[in-house]
Scaffold this motif. Sequence first.
Motif, PDB file in Angstrom:
ATOM      1  N   GLY A  44       5.051   7.740  11.988  1.00 22.31           N
ATOM      2  CA  GLY A  44       5.208   7.137  10.674  1.00 22.31           C
ATOM      3  C   GLY A  44       4.058   6.206  10.369  1.00 22.31           C
ATOM      4  N   VAL A  45       4.291   5.325   9.404  1.00 24.46           N
ATOM      5  CA  VAL A  45       3.278   4.401   8.925  1.00 24.46           C
ATOM      6  C   VAL A  45       3.622   3.002   9.397  1.00 24.46           C
ATOM      7  CG1 VAL A  45       2.314   3.345   6.847  1.00 24.46           C
ATOM      8  CG2 VAL A  45       2.716   5.784   6.904  1.00 24.46           C
ATOM      9  N   CYS A  46       2.610   2.249   9.787  1.00 28.78           N
ATOM     10  CA  CYS A  46       2.862   0.891  10.254  1.00 28.78           C
ATOM     11  C   CYS A  46       3.230  -0.012   9.079  1.00 28.78           C
ATOM     12  CB  CYS A  46       1.660   0.341  11.014  1.00 28.78           C
ATOM     13  SG  CYS A  46       0.223   0.032   9.999  1.00 28.78           S
ATOM     14  N   PHE A  47       3.928  -1.063   9.411  1.00 33.72           N
ATOM     15  CA  PHE A  47       4.404  -2.037   8.440  1.00 33.72           C
ATOM     16  C   PHE A  47       3.249  -2.601   7.617  1.00 33.72           C
ATOM     17  CE2 PHE A  47       5.240  -6.452   7.404  1.00 33.72           C
ATOM     18  CZ  PHE A  47       6.455  -6.365   6.751  1.00 33.72           C
ATOM     19  N   CYS A  48       2.130  -2.895   8.275  1.00 34.18           N
ATOM     20  CA  CYS A  48       1.003  -3.520   7.567  1.00 34.18           C
ATOM     21  C   CYS A  48       0.458  -2.610   6.467  1.00 34.18           C
ATOM     22  CB  CYS A  48      -0.096  -3.928   8.535  1.00 34.18           C
ATOM     23  SG  CYS A  48      -0.795  -2.588   9.490  1.00 34.18           S
ATOM     24  N   HIS A  64      13.156  -4.783   1.862  1.00 33.07           N
ATOM     25  CA  HIS A  64      13.317  -3.458   1.259  1.00 33.07           C
ATOM     26  C   HIS A  64      13.476  -2.374   2.322  1.00 33.07           C
ATOM     27  CE1 HIS A  64      12.961  -4.870  -2.765  1.00 33.07           C
ATOM     28  NE2 HIS A  64      11.720  -5.301  -2.616  1.00 33.07           N
ATOM     29  N   LEU A  65      12.749  -2.476   3.416  1.00 31.51           N
ATOM     30  CA  LEU A  65      12.894  -1.501   4.505  1.00 31.51           C
ATOM     31  C   LEU A  65      14.290  -1.573   5.121  1.00 31.51           C
ATOM     32  CD1 LEU A  65       9.424  -1.765   6.238  1.00 31.51           C
ATOM     33  CD2 LEU A  65      10.367   0.261   5.112  1.00 31.51           C
ATOM     34  N   ARG A  66      14.836  -2.770   5.242  1.00 25.48           N
ATOM     35  CA  ARG A  66      16.195  -2.921   5.787  1.00 25.48           C
ATOM     36  C   ARG A  66      17.202  -2.203   4.895  1.00 25.48           C
ATOM     37  NH1 ARG A  66      20.234  -5.982   4.374  1.00 25.48           N
ATOM     38  NH2 ARG A  66      18.953  -7.377   3.126  1.00 25.48           N
ATOM     39  N   ILE A  67      17.065  -2.376   3.586  1.00 27.87           N
ATOM     40  CA  ILE A  67      17.984  -1.706   2.657  1.00 27.87           C
ATOM     41  C   ILE A  67      17.833  -0.192   2.747  1.00 27.87           C
ATOM     42  CG2 ILE A  67      18.484  -1.355   0.197  1.00 27.87           C
ATOM     43  CD1 ILE A  67      17.878  -4.393  -0.135  1.00 27.87           C
ATOM     44  N   LEU A  68      16.609   0.293   2.830  1.00 32.19           N
ATOM     45  CA  LEU A  68      16.386   1.734   2.951  1.00 32.19           C
ATOM     46  C   LEU A  68      16.923   2.273   4.277  1.00 32.19           C
ATOM     47  CD1 LEU A  68      12.788   1.902   1.451  1.00 32.19           C
ATOM     48  CD2 LEU A  68      14.868   2.893   0.449  1.00 32.19           C
ATOM     49  N   ARG A  69      16.792   1.495   5.356  1.00 34.68           N
ATOM     50  CA  ARG A  69      17.354   1.920   6.653  1.00 34.68           C
ATOM     51  C   ARG A  69      18.874   1.952   6.591  1.00 34.68           C
ATOM     52  NH1 ARG A  69      13.604  -1.657   8.975  1.00 34.68           N
ATOM     53  NH2 ARG A  69      15.291  -3.086   9.442  1.00 34.68           N
ATOM     54  N   GLU A  70      19.475   0.916   6.019  1.00 34.27           N
ATOM     55  CA  GLU A  70      20.939   0.865   5.920  1.00 34.27           C
ATOM     56  C   GLU A  70      21.487   2.004   5.066  1.00 34.27           C
ATOM     57  OE1 GLU A  70      21.763  -3.086   4.531  1.00 34.27           O
ATOM     58  OE2 GLU A  70      21.417  -3.972   6.515  1.00 34.27           O
ATOM     59  N   ALA A  71      20.707   2.463   4.090  1.00 35.62           N
ATOM     60  CA  ALA A  71      21.124   3.582   3.244  1.00 35.62           C
ATOM     61  C   ALA A  71      20.899   4.923   3.936  1.00 35.62           C
ATOM     62  CB  ALA A  71      20.366   3.550   1.914  1.00 35.62           C
ATOM     63  N   GLY A  76      12.840   3.549  11.651  1.00 34.11           N
ATOM     64  CA  GLY A  76      11.708   2.920  12.309  1.00 34.11           C
ATOM     65  C   GLY A  76      11.561   3.483  13.714  1.00 34.11           C
ATOM     66  N   VAL A  77      10.328   3.721  14.121  1.00 37.57           N
ATOM     67  CA  VAL A  77      10.033   4.249  15.454  1.00 37.57           C
ATOM     68  C   VAL A  77       9.147   3.228  16.151  1.00 37.57           C
ATOM     69  CG1 VAL A  77       8.976   6.135  16.744  1.00 37.57           C
ATOM     70  CG2 VAL A  77      10.162   6.609  14.589  1.00 37.57           C
ATOM     71  N   ARG A  78       9.639   2.682  17.272  1.00 35.90           N
ATOM     72  CA  ARG A  78       8.854   1.716  18.038  1.00 35.90           C
ATOM     73  C   ARG A  78       7.784   2.446  18.834  1.00 35.90           C
ATOM     74  NH1 ARG A  78       8.951  -3.673  17.305  1.00 35.90           N
ATOM     75  NH2 ARG A  78       8.589  -4.040  19.503  1.00 35.90           N
ATOM     76  N   VAL A  79       6.563   1.948  18.713  1.00 33.10           N
ATOM     77  CA  VAL A  79       5.434   2.456  19.482  1.00 33.10           C
ATOM     78  C   VAL A  79       4.755   1.225  20.068  1.00 33.10           C
ATOM     79  CG1 VAL A  79       3.310   3.798  19.443  1.00 33.10           C
ATOM     80  CG2 VAL A  79       5.148   4.362  17.855  1.00 33.10           C
ATOM     81  N   GLY A  80       5.059   0.953  21.320  1.00 31.84           N
ATOM     82  CA  GLY A  80       4.546  -0.263  21.929  1.00 31.84           C
ATOM     83  C   GLY A  80       5.119  -1.483  21.230  1.00 31.84           C
ATOM     84  N   ARG A  81       4.236  -2.341  20.715  1.00 34.22           N
ATOM     85  CA  ARG A  81       4.684  -3.550  20.013  1.00 34.22           C
ATOM     86  C   ARG A  81       4.944  -3.305  18.540  1.00 34.22           C
ATOM     87  NH1 ARG A  81       0.652  -8.183  20.590  1.00 34.22           N
ATOM     88  NH2 ARG A  81      -0.594  -6.666  19.474  1.00 34.22           N
ATOM     89  N   TRP A  82       4.589  -2.150  18.033  1.00 30.19           N
ATOM     90  CA  TRP A  82       4.627  -1.892  16.598  1.00 30.19           C
ATOM     91  C   TRP A  82       5.779  -0.971  16.231  1.00 30.19           C
ATOM     92  CZ3 TRP A  82       1.477  -5.363  14.929  1.00 30.19           C
ATOM     93  CH2 TRP A  82       0.359  -5.706  15.683  1.00 30.19           C
ATOM     94  N   THR A  83       6.266  -1.144  15.013  1.00 28.33           N
ATOM     95  CA  THR A  83       7.257  -0.226  14.469  1.00 28.33           C
ATOM     96  C   THR A  83       6.597   0.549  13.340  1.00 28.33           C
ATOM     97  OG1 THR A  83       9.065  -1.726  14.999  1.00 28.33           O
ATOM     98  CG2 THR A  83       9.520  -0.021  13.367  1.00 28.33           C
TER      99      THR A  83
END
Length: 114
Positions: A44-48, A64-71, A76-83
């Motif tokens: 996927g795409v990093c948060f930044c 906004h990402l939290r709302i989209l995840r809850e829907a 989100g995919v963790r890759v090392g320290r990044w999501t």
Amino acid sequence: MEQALVQGRLEALAHPARLTIVRLLAELPDEHTAFDPRCGSAYGVCFCHLKEKTGLSGPTVSHHLRILREAGLVEGVRVGRWTHFRLKPGALEALAYELLNLARQAQRAAAKAI
């Protein structure tokens, strides 16, 4: 699909910033997409990148990402320290299918009324 799920997804997509995020994620892959080196699938795409492309603050993008995840639209995919974020497979298709069924039902009802 149950009515509450459809309603939640429609409400999540009703906000312009969330719709923009979904559009950005739908454009994957692009030069900002991270890939699994073992199989080549997109994380996927990093948060930044989302923050930069939307012009929103970090806390606002997180909200906004939290709302989209809850829907159930984004994961989100963790890759090392990044999501990294991506659309959930089938989530938009399922919603589109529900809307298409409603449109067909309305067409049948309109045809009976004539």
